[in-house]
Design an enzyme around this catalytic site. Structure first.
Site, PDB file in Angstrom:
ATOM      1  N   MET A 214      31.989 -37.130 -17.024  1.00 23.65           N
ATOM      2  CA  MET A 214      32.205 -35.682 -17.530  1.00 23.65           C
ATOM      3  C   MET A 214      32.617 -35.630 -18.776  1.00 23.65           C
ATOM      4  O   MET A 214      33.702 -35.904 -19.228  1.00 23.65           O
ATOM      5  CB  MET A 214      32.897 -35.035 -16.305  1.00 23.65           C
ATOM      6  CG  MET A 214      32.894 -33.606 -16.161  1.00 23.65           C
ATOM      7  SD  MET A 214      33.492 -33.434 -14.463  1.00 23.65           S
ATOM      8  CE  MET A 214      35.309 -33.604 -14.726  1.00 23.65           C
ATOM      9  N   HIS A 215      31.941 -35.006 -19.626  1.00 27.33           N
ATOM     10  CA  HIS A 215      32.470 -34.860 -21.056  1.00 27.33           C
ATOM     11  C   HIS A 215      32.118 -33.347 -21.739  1.00 27.33           C
ATOM     12  O   HIS A 215      32.574 -33.063 -22.874  1.00 27.33           O
ATOM     13  CB  HIS A 215      32.119 -35.762 -22.128  1.00 27.33           C
ATOM     14  CG  HIS A 215      30.840 -36.221 -22.353  1.00 27.33           C
ATOM     15  ND1 HIS A 215      29.827 -36.292 -21.458  1.00 27.33           N
ATOM     16  CD2 HIS A 215      30.123 -35.601 -23.504  1.00 27.33           C
ATOM     17  CE1 HIS A 215      28.676 -36.571 -22.271  1.00 27.33           C
ATOM     18  NE2 HIS A 215      28.822 -35.953 -23.630  1.00 27.33           N
ATOM     19  N   ARG A 216      31.239 -32.469 -21.052  1.00 31.02           N
ATOM     20  CA  ARG A 216      30.383 -31.511 -21.903  1.00 31.02           C
ATOM     21  C   ARG A 216      31.847 -30.392 -22.112  1.00 31.02           C
ATOM     22  O   ARG A 216      32.557 -30.148 -21.020  1.00 31.02           O
ATOM     23  CB  ARG A 216      29.601 -30.857 -21.012  1.00 31.02           C
ATOM     24  CG  ARG A 216      28.463 -31.668 -20.794  1.00 31.02           C
ATOM     25  CD  ARG A 216      27.130 -31.204 -21.673  1.00 31.02           C
ATOM     26  NE  ARG A 216      26.376 -32.410 -21.841  1.00 31.02           N
ATOM     27  CZ  ARG A 216      26.104 -33.048 -22.917  1.00 31.02           C
ATOM     28  NH1 ARG A 216      26.624 -32.673 -24.170  1.00 31.02           N
ATOM     29  NH2 ARG A 216      25.441 -34.024 -22.878  1.00 31.02           N
ATOM     30  N   ARG A 249      37.426 -36.955 -24.877  1.00 33.45           N
ATOM     31  CA  ARG A 249      37.559 -35.589 -24.837  1.00 33.45           C
ATOM     32  C   ARG A 249      38.218 -35.062 -23.449  1.00 33.45           C
ATOM     33  O   ARG A 249      39.117 -34.290 -23.312  1.00 33.45           O
ATOM     34  CB  ARG A 249      36.173 -34.907 -24.918  1.00 33.45           C
ATOM     35  CG  ARG A 249      36.335 -33.168 -24.668  1.00 33.45           C
ATOM     36  CD  ARG A 249      34.859 -32.801 -24.750  1.00 33.45           C
ATOM     37  NE  ARG A 249      34.213 -32.630 -26.089  1.00 33.45           N
ATOM     38  CZ  ARG A 249      34.218 -31.756 -26.799  1.00 33.45           C
ATOM     39  NH1 ARG A 249      35.204 -30.495 -26.576  1.00 33.45           N
ATOM     40  NH2 ARG A 249      33.683 -31.587 -28.216  1.00 33.45           N
ATOM     41  N   ASP A 292      27.474 -34.912 -16.166  1.00 35.52           N
ATOM     42  CA  ASP A 292      27.030 -33.832 -16.969  1.00 35.52           C
ATOM     43  C   ASP A 292      26.644 -34.364 -18.398  1.00 35.52           C
ATOM     44  O   ASP A 292      26.046 -33.529 -19.363  1.00 35.52           O
ATOM     45  CB  ASP A 292      27.974 -32.767 -17.494  1.00 35.52           C
ATOM     46  CG  ASP A 292      29.096 -33.607 -18.271  1.00 35.52           C
ATOM     47  OD1 ASP A 292      29.081 -34.729 -18.633  1.00 35.52           O
ATOM     48  OD2 ASP A 292      30.238 -32.665 -18.471  1.00 35.52           O
TER      49      ASP A 292
END
Ligand code: UD1
Length: 373
Positions: A214-216, A249, A292
Site C-alpha cells: 500500500m503506497h498510493r 511513504r 494498491d
C-alpha cells in the site's frame, strides 16, 4: 554501419522490472544500437533501487541524475533540468521511457522539445481518475510520444479516442511479465525472506497467508483513509497472517500519525521494502494479495493468485476482465466480503491475457529495428 544511441530512462521502483528485459533484448542488436541508461534517482534508497539493479541484472546506469524526493513540481522540474544536458551530450536517436512515474513525463517532455522521438512502453492505460498523479503522466506522455507500445488491446481504444493515430501504436504485450517469467524460478521461498528479516516463519504456511502492499497517496496521505485501511487489514489478519512490506511513504505516514500500535495489534508481519525476487517469492505462495499497486495487479493475474485491489478504479482493466483482480476500494465491508469470498471459494481463477508471454521486449525491439534503424 553507424551505431545509434537510444537513451533509456528509469527512475522509480516499478520502472526497473520493465526496463530490464528491454535492455537485455537490445544486446541482440548490439552492432546497431547502444542503449544509454539514465537513472533519474527518483528512488534512491538501497531497498528501492540497488537491490533491483542487482537482481534484474541491469547494468550500472551511465548517469544517475540524483534528483531524490520533493513535491511533484520540484521532482519533475529537477529531472528536466538535469536530463537536458545529458541529451545535449549524448545526442541520442530516440528516448525510451516506461510506465507512468514522474521521471517518465519529465524526460519525455525534455526529449520532445528537442525533437528527439519518444518511445513509450506501457502506453494507453487509463484509470479515468485525474486525481491520480500517474494518470496525468500517462495522458501527457502518450500525447508526445512517437511510438506507443501497449500491454493490452483496450489501450489502443483509449489512445485513438485521444486522437493518436493508430499507425503509431503497437500492441506488444507486457514487459513486466517478461521479467516475472524470467525470474520466477530464482525467487526465494517466502519463508526464507521472513527468516532473512528475522521474522517468525515456522507457523506460516504456503497458501495460508495474505500479502499486502500500500503506497498510493490517495490511500496513505489522508490519515482517516489510512487508519480505515489499516483497521480492515488488521481484521483480515485475524483470519490469516498478513505479510506487509512497507513502502517508505507509508512507513513515514504510519509513524507520523501514531498508527504503529494499530498495526502491532494485528497478526501482521511488517517488513521493509523487499527486493524483486523476494517479492515474487512472497506473491507466488500467497493465498491472496491486497494491494494498491498497478504492477501487482498484473503480476497476480499472471500467477493466478487472487488480487484484492484497494482502489476505486484501475488503469489495467484486463486484470479484472480476464485475470484474478477484484476492485474493492477502501470500504471495510467490501474488503471483508472479498477476502471472505476468496477464503471460502478460492476467488477468481482468470486466464493469461494475450501476449503476456514473456516476449514483449523482443516485439518492442523488433519494432524499433523496423522504424528507427
Ligand atoms: C512513485 C510513483 C508511483 C509508483 C511508486 C512505486 C510517481 C508520481 N509515483 O511513488 O507511480 O507506484 O513510485 O514505489 O512518480 N522515498 C524514500 N526513499 C526512496 C524513494 C522515496 O524514502 O528511495 C520516500 C520519500 O519520503 C518520498 C516518498 O517516499 O517523498 C515518495 O516517493 P516518490 O518518489 O515521491 O513517490 P512514490 O510514492 O514512491
Amino acid at each position: 554501419m553507424n551505431k545509434k544511441t537510444i537513451v533509456c530512462v528509469v527512475g522509480a521502483r516499478p520502472n526497473f522490472m520493465k526496463m530490464a528485459p528491454i535492455l537485455k533484448e537490445f544486446t541482440t542488436l548490439k552492432e546497431q544500437v547502444t542503449p544509454y541508461l539514465v537513472h533519474t534517482g527518483q528512488h534512491y534508497d538501497h531497498d528501492m533501487k540497488a537491490s533491483f539493479f542487482q537482481q534484474l541484472g541491469i547494468p550500472e546506469p551511465d548517469v544517475d541524475l540524483g534528483v531524490g524526493s520533493g513535491s511533484h513540481s520540484e521532482q519533475t522540474a529537477n529531472i528536466m533540468l538535469r536530463f537536458e544536458p545529458v541529451l545535449n551530450t549524448v545526442k541520442p536517436y530516440a528516448v525510451l521511457v516506461v510506465g507512468d512515474v514522474n521521471s517518465t513525463i519529465a524526460c519525455s517532455l525534455v526529449a520532445v522539445k528537442k525533437q528527439i522521438p519518444v518511445l513509450h512502453v506501457e502506453a494507453g492505460l487509463r484509470s479515468r481518475d485525474r486525481e491520480m498523479p500517474e494518470e496525468i503522466n500517462r495522458i501527457l506522455t502518450d500525447q508526445i510520444s512517437d511510438r506507443l507500445y501497449t500491454t493490452e488491446k483496450d489501450a489502443e481504444i483509449n489512445l485513438r479516442y485521444e486522437g493518436i493515430d493508430s499507425s503509431r501504436i503497437c500492441f506488444v504485450g507486457n514487459v513486466m511479465i517478461d521479467s516475472l517469467k524470467a525470474n520466477l524460478e530464482q525467487a526465494p521461498p517466502f519463508a526464507e525472506t521472513l527468516k532473512e528479516y528475522q521474522k517468525p516463519f515456522n507457523n506460516i504456511l504456503a497458501g495460508k497467508y495474505a500479502l499486502l502492499t500500500m503506497h498510493r497517496p490517495a490511500n496513505v496521505d489522508n490519515p482517516l483513509t489510512l487508519r480505515k485501511l489499516l483497521m480492515s487489514v488488521v481484521a483480515v489478519s485475524q483470519k490469516l497472517p498478513v505479510i506487509f512490506p512497507i513502502h517508505p511513504r507509508t512507513r513515514t505516514k504510519i509513524e507520523q500519525e501514531g498508527m504503529k500500535e494499530l498495526i502491532d495489534a494485528g497478526n501482521l508481519i511488517c517488513l521493509p521494502p523487499v527486493g524483486y525476487l523476494q517479492m515474487l517469492g512472497l506473491m507466488k505462495s500467497a493465498k491472496m494479495v491486497l494491494t494498491d499497486s498497478g504492477g501487482l495487479q498484473e503480476e497476480t493475474t499472471s500467477l493466478g493468485i487472487p488480487c484484492v485491489t484497494l482502489r476505486e478504479n484501475t488503469e489495467r482493466p484486463i486484470t479484472v476482465d480476464q485475470g484474478t483482480n477484484t476492485i474493492v476500494g477502501t470500504d471495510p465491508d467490501k474488503i471483508k466480503a472479498c477476502v471472505d469470498d476468496i477464503l471460502t471459494t478460492g476467488g477468481k481463477s482468470g486466464r493469461t491475457p494475450e501476449y503476456w508471454d514473456g516476449r514483449a521486449a523482443s516485439r518492442i525491439v523488433a519494432d524499433i529495428k523496423k522504424h528507427y534503424l
